[in-house]
Design an enzyme around this catalytic site. Sequence first.
Site, PDB file in Angstrom:
ATOM      1  CG  ASN A 128      -1.923   1.114   1.212  1.00 34.59           C
ATOM      2  OD1 ASN A 128      -2.907   0.996   0.493  1.00 34.59           O
ATOM      3  ND2 ASN A 128      -1.696   2.193   1.947  1.00 34.59           N
TER       4      ASN A 128
ATOM      5  CB  ILE B  46       1.063  11.307   1.753  1.00 35.93           C
ATOM      6  CG1 ILE B  46       1.530  11.157   0.307  1.00 35.93           C
ATOM      7  CG2 ILE B  46       1.865  12.388   2.478  1.00 35.93           C
ATOM      8  CD1 ILE B  46       1.432  12.434  -0.520  1.00 35.93           C
TER       9      ILE B  46
ATOM     10  NE  ARG C  36       0.692  14.830  12.223  1.00 34.96           N
ATOM     11  CZ  ARG C  36      -0.383  15.261  12.892  1.00 34.96           C
ATOM     12  NH1 ARG C  36      -1.344  15.919  12.268  1.00 34.96           N
ATOM     13  NH2 ARG C  36      -0.488  15.025  14.178  1.00 34.96           N
TER      14      ARG C  36
ATOM     15  CG  HIS D  73      -5.921   1.005   2.871  1.00 33.48           C
ATOM     16  ND1 HIS D  73      -6.033   1.175   1.520  1.00 33.48           N
ATOM     17  CD2 HIS D  73      -7.190   0.915   3.342  1.00 33.48           C
ATOM     18  CE1 HIS D  73      -7.312   1.176   1.181  1.00 33.48           C
ATOM     19  NE2 HIS D  73      -8.033   1.026   2.278  1.00 33.48           N
TER      20      HIS D  73
ATOM     21  CD  GLU E  69      -2.905   2.854  -2.447  1.00 33.22           C
ATOM     22  OE1 GLU E  69      -1.973   2.053  -2.194  1.00 33.22           O
ATOM     23  OE2 GLU E  69      -3.928   2.945  -1.737  1.00 33.22           O
TER      24      GLU E  69
ATOM     25  CD  GLU F  95      -3.086  17.474   9.554  1.00 34.79           C
ATOM     26  OE1 GLU F  95      -3.452  17.704   8.389  1.00 34.79           O
ATOM     27  OE2 GLU F  95      -2.247  16.586   9.820  1.00 34.79           O
TER      28      GLU F  95
HETATM   29  C1  LIG Z   1       0.525  16.227   1.997  1.00 36.20           C
HETATM   30  C2  LIG Z   1      -0.377  15.167   2.587  1.00 36.20           C
HETATM   31  C3  LIG Z   1      -0.226  14.780   3.907  1.00 36.20           C
HETATM   32  C4  LIG Z   1      -1.058  13.800   4.456  1.00 36.20           C
HETATM   33  N1  LIG Z   1      -0.868  13.430   5.760  1.00 36.20           N
HETATM   34  C5  LIG Z   1      -1.643  12.461   6.299  1.00 36.20           C
HETATM   35  C6  LIG Z   1      -1.434  12.032   7.646  1.00 36.20           C
HETATM   36  O1  LIG Z   1      -0.551  12.540   8.355  1.00 36.20           O
HETATM   37  N2  LIG Z   1      -2.233  11.061   8.152  1.00 36.20           N
HETATM   38  C7  LIG Z   1      -3.212  10.480   7.395  1.00 36.20           C
HETATM   39  O2  LIG Z   1      -3.899   9.595   7.890  1.00 36.20           O
HETATM   40  N3  LIG Z   1      -3.435  10.851   6.109  1.00 36.20           N
HETATM   41  C8  LIG Z   1      -2.667  11.824   5.539  1.00 36.20           C
HETATM   42  N4  LIG Z   1      -2.872  12.208   4.253  1.00 36.20           N
HETATM   43  C9  LIG Z   1      -3.965  11.591   3.469  1.00 36.20           C
HETATM   44  C10 LIG Z   1      -3.662  10.157   3.023  1.00 36.20           C
HETATM   45  O3  LIG Z   1      -2.404  10.091   2.394  1.00 36.20           O
HETATM   46  C11 LIG Z   1      -4.744   9.706   2.037  1.00 36.20           C
HETATM   47  O4  LIG Z   1      -5.983   9.695   2.685  1.00 36.20           O
HETATM   48  C12 LIG Z   1      -4.491   8.341   1.410  1.00 36.20           C
HETATM   49  O5  LIG Z   1      -5.387   8.176   0.328  1.00 36.20           O
HETATM   50  C13 LIG Z   1      -4.705   7.199   2.352  1.00 36.20           C
HETATM   51  O6  LIG Z   1      -4.380   6.003   1.658  1.00 36.20           O
HETATM   52  P1  LIG Z   1      -4.991   4.583   2.041  1.00 36.20           P
HETATM   53  O7  LIG Z   1      -6.437   4.614   1.572  1.00 36.20           O
HETATM   54  O8  LIG Z   1      -4.165   3.624   1.263  1.00 36.20           O
HETATM   55  O9  LIG Z   1      -4.887   4.413   3.507  1.00 36.20           O
HETATM   56  C14 LIG Z   1      -2.058  13.202   3.675  1.00 36.20           C
HETATM   57  C15 LIG Z   1      -2.203  13.593   2.347  1.00 36.20           C
HETATM   58  C16 LIG Z   1      -1.371  14.550   1.792  1.00 36.20           C
HETATM   59  C17 LIG Z   1      -1.527  14.932   0.356  1.00 36.20           C
HETATM   60 MN   LIG Z   2      -4.629   2.033  -0.027  1.00 39.09          MN
END
Ligand SMILES: Cc1cc2nc3c(=O)[nH]c(=O)nc-3n(C[C@H](O)[C@H](O)[C@H](O)COP(=O)(O)O)c2cc1C
Ligand SMILES: [Mn+2]
Length: 460
Positions: free
Chosen positions: A150, A153, A155, A174, A215, A264
């Site tokens: 998987n 992003i 932080r 995920h 992804e 955030e």
């Molecule tokens: C710059 C940026 C920072 C992000 N930081 C976080 C974070 O700290 N925690 C989080 O849960 N999602 C964060 N996200 C959102 C996730 O990356 C996003 O929801 C992603 O689709 C989750 O993937 P998943 O469905 O595979 O879990 C961030 C997105 C961006 C663009």
């Molecule tokens: Mn995913």
Amino acid sequence: MGFRDLRHYLAYLESRGQLLTIQDEIDPVFEIAAYLRKTCDTAGPALLFPNVKGHRMPVVGGVVNSRDRVVEALGFTRENALDRFLDGIRNPLPPVGVSIDEAPCQEIVLVGEEVDLARFPAPTYCAQDGGPYITMAVQVARDPDTGVPNAAIHRMQVKGKNRLGFFWSSANKHIKIQFEKAESRGQALEIAVIQGLEPSLLLASQVRAAYGVDELGIAGGLRGEPVEVVKARTVDLMVPARAEIVFEGRLLPGYRESEGPFGEFSGYYGPGSMSPVMEVTAVTMRRDALWQAGLTGPPVTENHALCGLPFEASLYYDLKQQFPEVRAVHLPLSGCARYTAYVSAGIRYRNQGRCILTSALGSNLKPKMVVLCDEDVDVFDETQVLWAVATRSRPGRDVIIIENNCLAALDPSAQEGINDSMAIDATRPFKEPFPEIARVPGVEKVPDLKALAGTVVGIK
Ligand SMILES: Cc1cc2nc3c(=O)[nH]c(=O)nc-3n(C[C@H](O)[C@H](O)[C@H](O)COP(=O)(O)O)c2cc1C
Ligand SMILES: [Mn+2]
């Protein structure tokens, strides 16, 4: 074909006059962020800081800071972006492995005691942030049972020589599922944190694909060319070979530490919480690696620009499986590109709008408010959407409220992610008489008057 890597994309931006190099010495504490804030607020250029105080590594930021830049980076247009992105999701191309000699991200390899995170120019962004942060890295990890990777992003707070704080904003992320599986067996989760990537990889990581979909394959689908990956050195993971920097390591089981606060995407501080910690086992990088910074905070930031189109395409994909009548999805900046969704559809049967709306509220995105419009409404024009709400909905019948839904924890009005969600059916009442829109005949024949202002012309 898309961009090979971040450098290739930066060269493109430079050739279009969209890259600004700032020669002065710039402090990684707040000052980089201040410049990023300014360029995001003005849809300005990407910024390169070759002179970062206390560091030799240059920082680049503001790289994808507007929807237009996202659309251009993918080679799409405003009009076709949603459908082209959907094609990328539907036609993934799995990554292809390359050898170590073909992997610039491993030109330098630092293992164990050689790792020192203080050597990297991670910026501190907002006034009350818990410390310096990695904000634009993609984390790759694998399901402990299936081995499927998987990419997303998250932080990460820089906490010491080889420790990074990890954060997930909601229960359906995920990597949280993967980590909980490993942790329940007393095992660490191997993870790679990948810094410095070209836009399609960052955008693909934002797709809310089903659990078990890689992804990186979607990135290949978006680019029309597979992502090249190389085997990491200290963990059993494949990582994008043309990245700038890769942190390899393990999310430690049975251990939590305070992480945050952090300014955030909601526009407010997300509170500190007890979160898992990654122990870094190796850093690999290019010889002249760049650090990619990225701003989060009130809209619009790079965070919103990166999430917007992929989240829209994800909801569009989910809805289209059930309702081919859905025409478009927009997640406006007024809803932080996440909380509010505007959807349009050609309604075919009575109360179909309610089915579409309840599906959207229950989708992986978990929006807080969804507005459904007829297909004659351009959902990318917020005035048209609110006009439809004002003139086509009957609130007593057309508003659905689901109390105590499990939504995004970073919504400051939610309590531990629990809040009510709302849907508004702003489509015309089905098969009931409804007034026609008052239109002036022949407007399409009038030329662009703005362009002609200040002149005297014979128009006909
Ligand atoms: C710059 C940026 C920072 C992000 N930081 C976080 C974070 O700290 N925690 C989080 O849960 N999602 C964060 N996200 C959102 C996730 O990356 C996003 O929801 C992603 O689709 C989750 O993937 P998943 O469905 O595979 O879990 C961030 C997105 C961006 C663009
Ligand atoms: Mn995913």
